[in-house]
Each structure stands twice: as C-alpha cells, then as structure tokens.
Design a protein around this motif. Structure first.
Motif, PDB file in Angstrom:
ATOM      1  N   HIS A  26       0.832  -1.210   0.000  1.00 12.18           N
ATOM      2  CA  HIS A  26       0.000   0.000   0.000  1.00 12.18           C
ATOM      3  C   HIS A  26       0.861   1.252   0.000  1.00 12.18           C
ATOM      4  CE1 HIS A  26      -2.440   3.167   2.001  1.00 12.18           C
ATOM      5  NE2 HIS A  26      -3.384   2.695   1.207  1.00 12.18           N
ATOM      6  N   ASP A  27       1.905   1.267   0.818  1.00  4.41           N
ATOM      7  CA  ASP A  27       2.801   2.435   0.855  1.00  4.41           C
ATOM      8  C   ASP A  27       3.518   2.609  -0.486  1.00  4.41           C
ATOM      9  OD1 ASP A  27       2.030   2.772   3.462  1.00  4.41           O
ATOM     10  OD2 ASP A  27       3.771   1.730   4.303  1.00  4.41           O
ATOM     11  N   THR A  28       3.974   1.500  -1.064  1.00  3.10           N
ATOM     12  CA  THR A  28       4.673   1.584  -2.351  1.00  3.10           C
ATOM     13  C   THR A  28       3.749   2.092  -3.451  1.00  3.10           C
ATOM     14  OG1 THR A  28       6.087  -0.261  -1.691  1.00  3.10           O
ATOM     15  CG2 THR A  28       6.038   0.298  -4.016  1.00  3.10           C
ATOM     16  N   LEU A  29       2.517   1.593  -3.473  1.00  2.00           N
ATOM     17  CA  LEU A  29       1.572   2.043  -4.493  1.00  2.00           C
ATOM     18  C   LEU A  29       1.188   3.501  -4.301  1.00  2.00           C
ATOM     19  CD1 LEU A  29      -0.786  -1.058  -4.793  1.00  2.00           C
ATOM     20  CD2 LEU A  29       0.841  -0.229  -6.484  1.00  2.00           C
ATOM     21  N   GLU A  30       1.099   3.950  -3.068  1.00  4.86           N
ATOM     22  CA  GLU A  30       0.815   5.366  -2.832  1.00  4.86           C
ATOM     23  C   GLU A  30       1.948   6.247  -3.350  1.00  4.86           C
ATOM     24  OE1 GLU A  30      -0.057   5.942   1.294  1.00  4.86           O
ATOM     25  OE2 GLU A  30      -2.220   5.959   0.915  1.00  4.86           O
ATOM     26  N   GLN A  31       3.185   5.832  -3.095  1.00  3.04           N
ATOM     27  CA  GLN A  31       4.317   6.591  -3.613  1.00  3.04           C
ATOM     28  C   GLN A  31       4.330   6.583  -5.147  1.00  3.04           C
ATOM     29  OE1 GLN A  31       7.824   4.919  -1.815  1.00  3.04           O
ATOM     30  NE2 GLN A  31       7.233   5.514   0.260  1.00  3.04           N
ATOM     31  N   LYS A  32       4.025   5.429  -5.735  1.00  2.00           N
ATOM     32  CA  LYS A  32       3.965   5.356  -7.191  1.00  2.00           C
ATOM     33  C   LYS A  32       2.860   6.251  -7.736  1.00  2.00           C
ATOM     34  CE  LYS A  32       3.290   2.136 -11.030  1.00  2.00           C
ATOM     35  NZ  LYS A  32       3.029   0.732 -11.428  1.00  2.00           N
ATOM     36  N   ARG A  33       1.711   6.247  -7.074  1.00  2.00           N
ATOM     37  CA  ARG A  33       0.600   7.097  -7.531  1.00  2.00           C
ATOM     38  C   ARG A  33       0.972   8.568  -7.472  1.00  2.00           C
ATOM     39  NH1 ARG A  33      -4.121   7.405  -3.408  1.00  2.00           N
ATOM     40  NH2 ARG A  33      -2.413   8.550  -2.418  1.00  2.00           N
ATOM     41  N   ASP A  34       1.606   8.988  -6.385  1.00  2.00           N
ATOM     42  CA  ASP A  34       2.002  10.387  -6.262  1.00  2.00           C
ATOM     43  C   ASP A  34       3.042  10.759  -7.322  1.00  2.00           C
ATOM     44  OD1 ASP A  34       0.307  10.471  -4.112  1.00  2.00           O
ATOM     45  OD2 ASP A  34       1.893  10.206  -2.611  1.00  2.00           O
ATOM     46  N   GLY A  35       4.003   9.837  -7.562  1.00  6.29           N
ATOM     47  CA  GLY A  35       4.999  10.114  -8.599  1.00  6.29           C
ATOM     48  C   GLY A  35       4.386  10.189  -9.984  1.00  6.29           C
ATOM     49  N   ILE A  37       1.347  11.063 -10.688  1.00  8.58           N
ATOM     50  CA  ILE A  37       0.571  12.306 -10.787  1.00  8.58           C
ATOM     51  C   ILE A  37       1.490  13.487 -11.077  1.00  8.58           C
ATOM     52  CG2 ILE A  37      -0.837  13.923  -9.456  1.00  8.58           C
ATOM     53  CD1 ILE A  37      -2.125  11.518  -8.102  1.00  8.58           C
ATOM     54  N   MET A  38       2.649  13.528 -10.439  1.00  5.48           N
ATOM     55  CA  MET A  38       3.594  14.617 -10.705  1.00  5.48           C
ATOM     56  C   MET A  38       4.093  14.565 -12.148  1.00  5.48           C
ATOM     57  SD  MET A  38       5.774  14.578  -7.140  1.00  5.48           S
ATOM     58  CE  MET A  38       6.857  15.875  -7.709  1.00  5.48           C
ATOM     59  N   GLU A  39       4.452  13.372 -12.630  1.00  7.66           N
ATOM     60  CA  GLU A  39       4.879  13.251 -14.021  1.00  7.66           C
ATOM     61  C   GLU A  39       3.741  13.592 -14.985  1.00  7.66           C
ATOM     62  OE1 GLU A  39       7.797  12.639 -15.273  1.00  7.66           O
ATOM     63  OE2 GLU A  39       8.868  12.260 -13.391  1.00  7.66           O
ATOM     64  N   PHE A  40       2.532  13.196 -14.618  1.00 11.12           N
ATOM     65  CA  PHE A  40       1.388  13.502 -15.483  1.00 11.12           C
ATOM     66  C   PHE A  40       1.138  15.004 -15.565  1.00 11.12           C
ATOM     67  CE2 PHE A  40      -3.187  14.289 -15.866  1.00 11.12           C
ATOM     68  CZ  PHE A  40      -3.429  13.711 -17.098  1.00 11.12           C
ATOM     69  N   MET A  41       1.319  15.699 -14.466  1.00  9.10           N
ATOM     70  CA  MET A  41       1.115  17.149 -14.501  1.00  9.10           C
ATOM     71  C   MET A  41       2.138  17.826 -15.406  1.00  9.10           C
ATOM     72  SD  MET A  41      -1.572  17.498 -12.778  1.00  9.10           S
ATOM     73  CE  MET A  41      -1.623  19.287 -12.761  1.00  9.10           C
ATOM     74  N   ASP A  42       3.389  17.341 -15.356  1.00  8.45           N
ATOM     75  CA  ASP A  42       4.403  17.901 -16.262  1.00  8.45           C
ATOM     76  C   ASP A  42       4.052  17.624 -17.723  1.00  8.45           C
ATOM     77  OD1 ASP A  42       5.774  18.754 -14.035  1.00  8.45           O
ATOM     78  OD2 ASP A  42       7.111  17.004 -13.982  1.00  8.45           O
ATOM     79  N   ILE A  43       3.650  16.373 -18.002  1.00  7.52           N
ATOM     80  CA  ILE A  43       3.277  16.034 -19.376  1.00  7.52           C
ATOM     81  C   ILE A  43       2.030  16.794 -19.806  1.00  7.52           C
ATOM     82  CG2 ILE A  43       2.515  14.137 -20.865  1.00  7.52           C
ATOM     83  CD1 ILE A  43       4.274  12.269 -19.261  1.00  7.52           C
ATOM     84  N   LEU A  44       1.112  17.025 -18.857  1.00  8.97           N
ATOM     85  CA  LEU A  44      -0.102  17.769 -19.196  1.00  8.97           C
ATOM     86  C   LEU A  44       0.218  19.203 -19.593  1.00  8.97           C
ATOM     87  CD1 LEU A  44      -3.190  17.809 -19.319  1.00  8.97           C
ATOM     88  CD2 LEU A  44      -3.197  18.427 -16.890  1.00  8.97           C
ATOM     89  N   LYS A 163      -4.643   3.858  -8.536  1.00  7.61           N
ATOM     90  CA  LYS A 163      -5.616   4.347  -7.552  1.00  7.61           C
ATOM     91  C   LYS A 163      -6.604   3.255  -7.165  1.00  7.61           C
ATOM     92  CE  LYS A 163      -7.500   8.365  -8.014  1.00  7.61           C
ATOM     93  NZ  LYS A 163      -8.201   9.533  -8.623  1.00  7.61           N
ATOM     94  N   ARG A 164      -7.038   2.453  -8.127  1.00  9.86           N
ATOM     95  CA  ARG A 164      -7.955   1.350  -7.805  1.00  9.86           C
ATOM     96  C   ARG A 164      -7.277   0.321  -6.907  1.00  9.86           C
ATOM     97  NH1 ARG A 164      -9.631   1.918 -13.302  1.00  9.86           N
ATOM     98  NH2 ARG A 164      -8.224   0.235 -13.906  1.00  9.86           N
ATOM     99  N   ARG A 165      -6.007   0.038  -7.166  1.00  8.67           N
ATOM    100  CA  ARG A 165      -5.287  -0.901  -6.310  1.00  8.67           C
ATOM    101  C   ARG A 165      -5.107  -0.356  -4.900  1.00  8.67           C
ATOM    102  NH1 ARG A 165      -0.485  -2.707 -10.567  1.00  8.67           N
ATOM    103  NH2 ARG A 165      -1.816  -3.923 -11.963  1.00  8.67           N
ATOM    104  N   VAL A 166      -4.778   0.922  -4.806  1.00 10.19           N
ATOM    105  CA  VAL A 166      -4.617   1.534  -3.478  1.00 10.19           C
ATOM    106  C   VAL A 166      -5.938   1.493  -2.712  1.00 10.19           C
ATOM    107  CG1 VAL A 166      -4.146   3.699  -2.276  1.00 10.19           C
ATOM    108  CG2 VAL A 166      -2.662   2.970  -4.133  1.00 10.19           C
ATOM    109  N   ASN A 167      -7.030   1.835  -3.396  1.00  6.90           N
ATOM    110  CA  ASN A 167      -8.337   1.821  -2.728  1.00  6.90           C
ATOM    111  C   ASN A 167      -8.751   0.406  -2.336  1.00  6.90           C
ATOM    112  OD1 ASN A 167      -8.568   4.604  -3.035  1.00  6.90           O
ATOM    113  ND2 ASN A 167      -9.616   4.435  -5.003  1.00  6.90           N
TER     114      ASN A 167
END
Length: 256
Positions: A26-35, A37-44, A163-167
């Motif tokens: 869960h902690d690893t997936l949360e870190q991956k999700r946050d990373g 999202i940051m990469e997605f914002m740059d690409i966006l 996000k689905r996996r984390v939830n």
C-alpha cells in the motif's frame, strides 16, 4: 468473513504476514501514484503547450495554402505536392516513466531544402514555398503532439489503475485482514482463559483432602453364637444311646 477463518495460531501468523506485506504494498503504491501524478502534470503542461502550437501552426499553414491557391492556382499547388520524392520517416522507441512504457517518436526528413522538394525553382513561387515550410513545421508539431498525448493517455490509465489498487488495499483487503486478526486473537484469548480455568479446577481437585472412610465398629454389634450342626455319624450315635437308655428305663413286665 471472519467466521470462515479457523482460529489457530498458524492462521494468525499467516494473516500477520499478509498484513505486513499489504501495508508495504500500500505504501509503495501510494508513492507510485504520487509520482505518476507529478509526471502527469508535467506532461499535461507540455501537452497543452503543444496543442496550442498545433492549433496556431495549423491556422498559419491553412492560411498560406489558401494564399498559394489564390495566387498560383490549384493545379500548381497540386503539382508541387506531387513532385515530392522523399517522404518523411518516423521511428518509434520506448522509454520508461515510473514503470509506464511510453512511446518516443523521432522523425527525419521532415524539413527539406528547395532542391529536395522535387519541383523546379522556375515552376514555383514564394507562396508555394511558404506553404511548404508551414506544412513541414505543422508536421513536426503533429509528431510531437502524438508523442506527448500518447504518453499522457498511458500515464492517466496507469494512474487510474494504481488508484484502484490503493483503494482496494485500503478499503477492502486491509480491513478484512484486520477483522480476521482481531477475531482469531479473541478466540485464542477465550481458549486460553478456558484452559487456565480448567487447569485451576484440576489443580484444586487434586489438592482437596480425602475424607476417611467410616467402617462399622464390630465391637458395637453383639456377637451371636455360632450354630454348630452335627455331622451324620455323631447324630446316629447319639440317637442309639438315647434309645438304649429309654429301653433300660422300661418296667420289667414289658419283657414278658
């Protein structure tokens, strides 16, 4: 369901291992999700800039093409376009962003000089050259937009999956594991208390003094005389003696 789990120490240890593994995941997936999202914002942000450039270059290219058609005619413009001998080449590679494989598009032979376009200098005009330059720049922008938007779509899909996996871990798997752990611990505590109570009862029963057994006092009972029964030989002898004694006591006239 907690009732479907057998309350044993082996199952408790297995559930504790699963809880530890699920928490780390869960902690690893949360870190991956946050990373992601940051990469997605740059690409966006990059995709928005590329989209603006694409719209602007398309308007410029369309305007210059219309100008060339108006000045030179459709036949000259089509002839200049058909004279092209070398077409642009596109090569695709892949790169990894936070575990997501996105395409990397590289183009070549997009921008050409006047002699590489195939049409002669005398058979064309500056309007056609300006339209060709505008469309070459538009093509480069289209290739870049395709790369950026494809990466953005893949990143967005991976973010939704993460996000689905984390939830699922946070709201389904971990609560069920915690419930099973609590259920097994309660059952084991009840069994331990019952075992302690049973051992105490057995120990108290062993320490309890035994009552002496009351035996009847033979002295208090009167002793009855034993009955002796004569044997057959002695009884016949005594009968004979009694008969002889009775005969001697008879009067003398009884013998006459």
């Amino acid at each position: 369901m907690a009732e479907d789990v057998k309350p044993t120490r082996k199952n408790l240890m297995a559930i504790e291992d699963r809880i530890e593994l699920s928490e780390r995941g869960h902690d690893t997936l949360e870190q991956k999700r946050d990373g992601l999202i940051m990469e997605f914002m740059d690409i966006l942000d990059q995709a928005q800039d590329v989209r603006e450039d694409l719209n602007a270059n398309y308007d410029v290219a369309q305007r210059k093409l219309n100008m060339a058609r108006a000045m030179e005619g459709d036949v000259a413009v089509r002839g200049a376009a058909a004279a092209l001998k070398e077409h642009p080449e596109i090569t695709t590679q892949s790169k990894n962003i936070m575990g997501v494989v996105v395409p990397q598009i590289e183009s070549s032979k997009v921008r050409k000089s006047l002699d590489e376009r195939g049409y002669g200098l005398l058979g064309s005009s500056a309007r056609i050259d300006e339209a060709a330059d505008a469309y070459e720049e538009l093509l480069e922008t289209i290739i870049l937009a395709a790369e950026v938007e494809t990466a953005m779509k893949k990143m967005l899909k991976e973010i939704e999956t993460t996000k689905r996996r984390v939830n699922a871990l946070e709201f389904k798997l971990l609560p069920d594991l915690y419930e099973n752990q609590e259920y097994i611990e309660q059952k084991l505590e009840e069994q331990e208390r019952e075992e302690i109570f049973r051992m105490k009862k057995i120990k108290a029963k062993r320490k309890k003094p035994k009552r002496p057994s009351v035996r009847p006092n033979r002295r208090l009972r009167p002793r009855l005389p034993k009955k002796t029964w004569p044997s057959s030989a002695s009884s016949s002898g005594s009968t004979t003696r009694r008969l002889s004694t009775a005969v001697l006591r008879l009067p003398a006239d009884c013998y006459l």
